[in-house]
Design a protein around this motif. Structure first.
Motif, PDB file in Angstrom:
ATOM      1  N   TRP A   1      66.639 -16.386  46.271  1.00 25.70           N
ATOM      2  CA  TRP A   1      66.164 -16.289  47.689  1.00 25.70           C
ATOM      3  C   TRP A   1      66.247 -17.202  49.051  1.00 25.70           C
ATOM      4  N   GLY A   2      65.622 -18.060  49.117  1.00 27.12           N
ATOM      5  CA  GLY A   2      65.817 -18.665  49.935  1.00 27.12           C
ATOM      6  C   GLY A   2      67.196 -19.111  50.958  1.00 27.12           C
ATOM      7  N   ALA A   3      68.661 -18.987  49.570  1.00 28.14           N
ATOM      8  CA  ALA A   3      69.031 -19.386  50.785  1.00 28.14           C
ATOM      9  C   ALA A   3      70.180 -18.304  50.627  1.00 28.14           C
ATOM     10  N   ALA A   4      69.919 -17.451  50.140  1.00 28.32           N
ATOM     11  CA  ALA A   4      70.157 -15.941  50.950  1.00 28.32           C
ATOM     12  C   ALA A   4      70.246 -15.451  51.429  1.00 28.32           C
ATOM     13  N   VAL A   5      68.727 -15.487  52.252  1.00 25.60           N
ATOM     14  CA  VAL A   5      68.077 -15.338  53.610  1.00 25.60           C
ATOM     15  C   VAL A   5      68.875 -16.238  54.600  1.00 25.60           C
ATOM     16  N   GLY A   6      68.653 -17.466  54.327  1.00 24.85           N
ATOM     17  CA  GLY A   6      69.075 -18.477  55.407  1.00 24.85           C
ATOM     18  C   GLY A   6      70.872 -17.895  55.443  1.00 24.85           C
TER      19      GLY A   6
ATOM     20  N   ALA B   1      64.298 -21.063  54.260  1.00 26.15           N
ATOM     21  CA  ALA B   1      65.336 -19.967  55.078  1.00 26.15           C
ATOM     22  C   ALA B   1      65.796 -21.020  56.133  1.00 26.15           C
ATOM     23  N   THR B   2      64.970 -21.081  56.851  1.00 27.77           N
ATOM     24  CA  THR B   2      64.736 -21.552  58.815  1.00 27.77           C
ATOM     25  C   THR B   2      65.563 -22.633  57.992  1.00 27.77           C
ATOM     26  N   LEU B   3      65.552 -23.581  57.320  1.00 26.99           N
ATOM     27  CA  LEU B   3      66.311 -25.374  56.650  1.00 26.99           C
ATOM     28  C   LEU B   3      68.259 -24.674  56.444  1.00 26.99           C
ATOM     29  N   VAL B   4      68.003 -23.451  55.707  1.00 29.34           N
ATOM     30  CA  VAL B   4      69.490 -23.512  55.657  1.00 29.34           C
ATOM     31  C   VAL B   4      70.390 -22.705  56.569  1.00 29.34           C
ATOM     32  N   PHE B   5      69.609 -21.583  57.353  1.00 30.78           N
ATOM     33  CA  PHE B   5      70.150 -21.573  58.685  1.00 30.78           C
ATOM     34  C   PHE B   5      70.989 -22.238  59.434  1.00 30.78           C
ATOM     35  N   VAL B   6      69.871 -22.923  59.579  1.00 37.11           N
ATOM     36  CA  VAL B   6      70.096 -24.781  60.484  1.00 37.11           C
ATOM     37  C   VAL B   6      71.567 -25.201  59.740  1.00 37.11           C
ATOM     38  N   ALA B   7      71.339 -25.615  59.046  1.00 35.91           N
ATOM     39  CA  ALA B   7      72.676 -26.395  57.889  1.00 35.91           C
ATOM     40  C   ALA B   7      73.886 -25.535  57.980  1.00 35.91           C
ATOM     41  N   VAL B   8      74.399 -23.821  58.160  1.00 37.40           N
ATOM     42  CA  VAL B   8      74.510 -23.327  58.256  1.00 37.40           C
ATOM     43  C   VAL B   8      75.494 -22.920  58.684  1.00 37.40           C
ATOM     44  N   VAL B   9      74.752 -22.122  59.912  1.00 41.85           N
ATOM     45  CA  VAL B   9      75.486 -21.412  61.010  1.00 41.85           C
ATOM     46  C   VAL B   9      76.366 -22.254  62.217  1.00 41.85           C
ATOM     47  N   PHE B  10      76.340 -23.374  62.165  1.00 45.27           N
ATOM     48  CA  PHE B  10      77.175 -24.011  62.759  1.00 45.27           C
ATOM     49  C   PHE B  10      78.912 -24.318  62.351  1.00 45.27           C
ATOM     50  N   LEU B  11      79.251 -24.268  60.882  1.00 47.18           N
ATOM     51  CA  LEU B  11      79.955 -24.415  60.099  1.00 47.18           C
ATOM     52  C   LEU B  11      80.305 -23.150  60.031  1.00 47.18           C
ATOM     53  N   ILE B  12      79.862 -21.657  59.614  1.00 53.10           N
ATOM     54  CA  ILE B  12      80.085 -20.694  59.611  1.00 53.10           C
ATOM     55  C   ILE B  12      80.746 -20.150  60.988  1.00 53.10           C
ATOM     56  N   ILE B  13      79.989 -21.049  62.215  1.00 53.10           N
ATOM     57  CA  ILE B  13      80.883 -20.607  63.679  1.00 53.10           C
ATOM     58  C   ILE B  13      81.596 -21.456  63.845  1.00 53.10           C
ATOM     59  N   VAL B  14      82.230 -22.428  63.179  1.00 49.01           N
ATOM     60  CA  VAL B  14      83.472 -23.415  63.711  1.00 49.01           C
ATOM     61  C   VAL B  14      84.670 -22.229  62.466  1.00 49.01           C
ATOM     62  N   GLN B  15      84.706 -21.513  61.259  1.00 47.36           N
ATOM     63  CA  GLN B  15      85.262 -21.398  60.702  1.00 47.36           C
ATOM     64  C   GLN B  15      85.721 -20.070  61.372  1.00 47.36           C
ATOM     65  N   THR B  16      85.019 -18.975  62.403  1.00 47.24           N
ATOM     66  CA  THR B  16      84.715 -17.964  62.445  1.00 47.24           C
ATOM     67  C   THR B  16      86.178 -17.758  64.354  1.00 47.24           C
ATOM     68  N   GLN B  17      86.310 -19.417  64.720  1.00 45.67           N
ATOM     69  CA  GLN B  17      86.505 -19.423  65.720  1.00 45.67           C
ATOM     70  C   GLN B  17      88.070 -19.673  65.340  1.00 45.67           C
ATOM     71  N   GLN B  18      88.306 -20.630  64.153  1.00 43.33           N
ATOM     72  CA  GLN B  18      89.155 -20.633  63.554  1.00 43.33           C
ATOM     73  C   GLN B  18      90.254 -19.719  63.638  1.00 43.33           C
ATOM     74  N   GLY B  19      89.305 -18.695  62.515  1.00 41.04           N
ATOM     75  CA  GLY B  19      89.779 -17.427  62.259  1.00 41.04           C
ATOM     76  C   GLY B  19      90.351 -16.978  63.595  1.00 41.04           C
ATOM     77  N   VAL B  20      89.757 -16.675  64.993  1.00 40.91           N
ATOM     78  CA  VAL B  20      90.146 -15.888  66.111  1.00 40.91           C
ATOM     79  C   VAL B  20      91.335 -16.684  66.499  1.00 40.91           C
ATOM     80  N   ARG B  21      91.361 -17.654  66.745  1.00 41.21           N
ATOM     81  CA  ARG B  21      92.321 -18.525  67.317  1.00 41.21           C
ATOM     82  C   ARG B  21      93.834 -18.094  66.929  1.00 41.21           C
ATOM     83  N   ARG B  22      93.312 -18.247  65.293  1.00 44.22           N
ATOM     84  CA  ARG B  22      95.229 -17.774  64.737  1.00 44.22           C
ATOM     85  C   ARG B  22      95.051 -16.233  64.657  1.00 44.22           C
ATOM     86  N   ILE B  23      94.850 -15.517  65.263  1.00 51.29           N
ATOM     87  CA  ILE B  23      95.185 -14.129  65.437  1.00 51.29           C
ATOM     88  C   ILE B  23      96.926 -14.331  66.674  1.00 51.29           C
TER      89      ILE B  23
END
Length: 273
Positions: A80-85, A141-163
């Protein structure tokens, strides 16, 4: 997808299907070999029995724990903690990733923050966050958010740039509204990369949640590991460590299958897992 790409994708899929039995066999061999090595080291008295119990003792302890409510409660609290974050990180990370990839000014403005966040160890915030948030679900949830959000940002950027630029230029030529462009063009095209980020982020989320429980005493698998160690019960501690490993493996495998099902229409792209 062109006819040539279709043929190549089909051939690659056939090769992967033919390789599955051999890969499964090698995985089984490695697994059995690892258990045998563990048993040999445990029986050799190289380490004290309290430091490295035998696989049989851990298996017995795991079987005893699985039938208890305490085991499933700890597992649920960790998930639950991992999923919320992770959910919060997905919402924020995908939005920021699309915004920064679509705008050079936004990307340059946030580059330092994103690079800093990717390198920052989230668990370093535990001491401060415990004082602010306590030891409940909010901390994990807060610590999971901090650890994961930047990874998702970078992956999203790469996906958009491949369009392909031609697609974006066509959409702009027809004066497609920005919201429609994001929903109908950017998100579907970047979906494989975004899903890869979510899959990798999920594994990190489980790891950070358990680490937080170990270091802060929050309820969950990590806290059970600490309690078993302090109670001089190594088999139970290792049983929960095995549970943590199986949990991470299961989450990654499940999301990998989900990713394959969602983006089955798209040919593999070099650089994507």
């Amino acid at each position: 997808m062109t006819w040539t790409q279709t043929i190549r994708a089909s051939a690659a899929a056939d090769n992967r299907r033919r390789a599955v039995p051999a890969i499964a066999l090698w995985r089984a061999v490695v697994f059995v070999g690892g258990i045998a090595l563990w048993a040999a080291i445990s029986a050799s008295d190289l380490f004290p029995a309290g430091l490295l119990p035998s696989p049989a003792a851990v298996a017995v302890a795991l079987g005893e724990q699985i039938v208890t409510a305490q085991y499933w409660e700890a597992l649920g609290l960790t998930l639950w903690g991992a999923a919320v974050g992770l959910a919060a990180a997905a919402v924020v990370g995908i939005a920021i990733g699309i915004l920064t990839a679509a705008s050079s000014a936004a990307e340059l403005s946030m580059r330092f923050l994103i690079d800093f966040g990717r390198a920052f160890p989230a668990v370093a915030l535990i001491a401060v966050m415990v004082l602010i948030l306590g030891r409940g679900i909010e901390l994990k949830a807060t610590l999971v958010f901090v650890a994961v959000v930047f990874l998702i940002i970078v992956q999203t950027q790469q996906g958009v740039r491949r369009i392909p630029p031609s697609i974006l230029e066509t959409a702009r030529a027809f004066r497609t509204p920005r919201g429609l462009l994001v929903r109908r063009v950017m998100l579907p095209s970047a979906a494989p990369s975004i899903l890869t980020g979510l899959r990798l982020g999920a594994s990190v989320a489980v790891l950070v949640a358990i680490s937080t429980e170990v270091l802060s005493g929050s309820a969950g698998i990590g806290n059970q590991i600490t309690d078993a160690q302090l109670g001089a019960n190594p088999p139970v501690a290792y049983a929960y460590i095995v549970t943590a490993g199986l949990l991470g493996f299961g989450v990654n495998a499940g999301l990998e299958r989900l990713q394959s099902a969602i983006v089955r229409w798209r040919p593999p792209v070099k650089g994507e897992d």
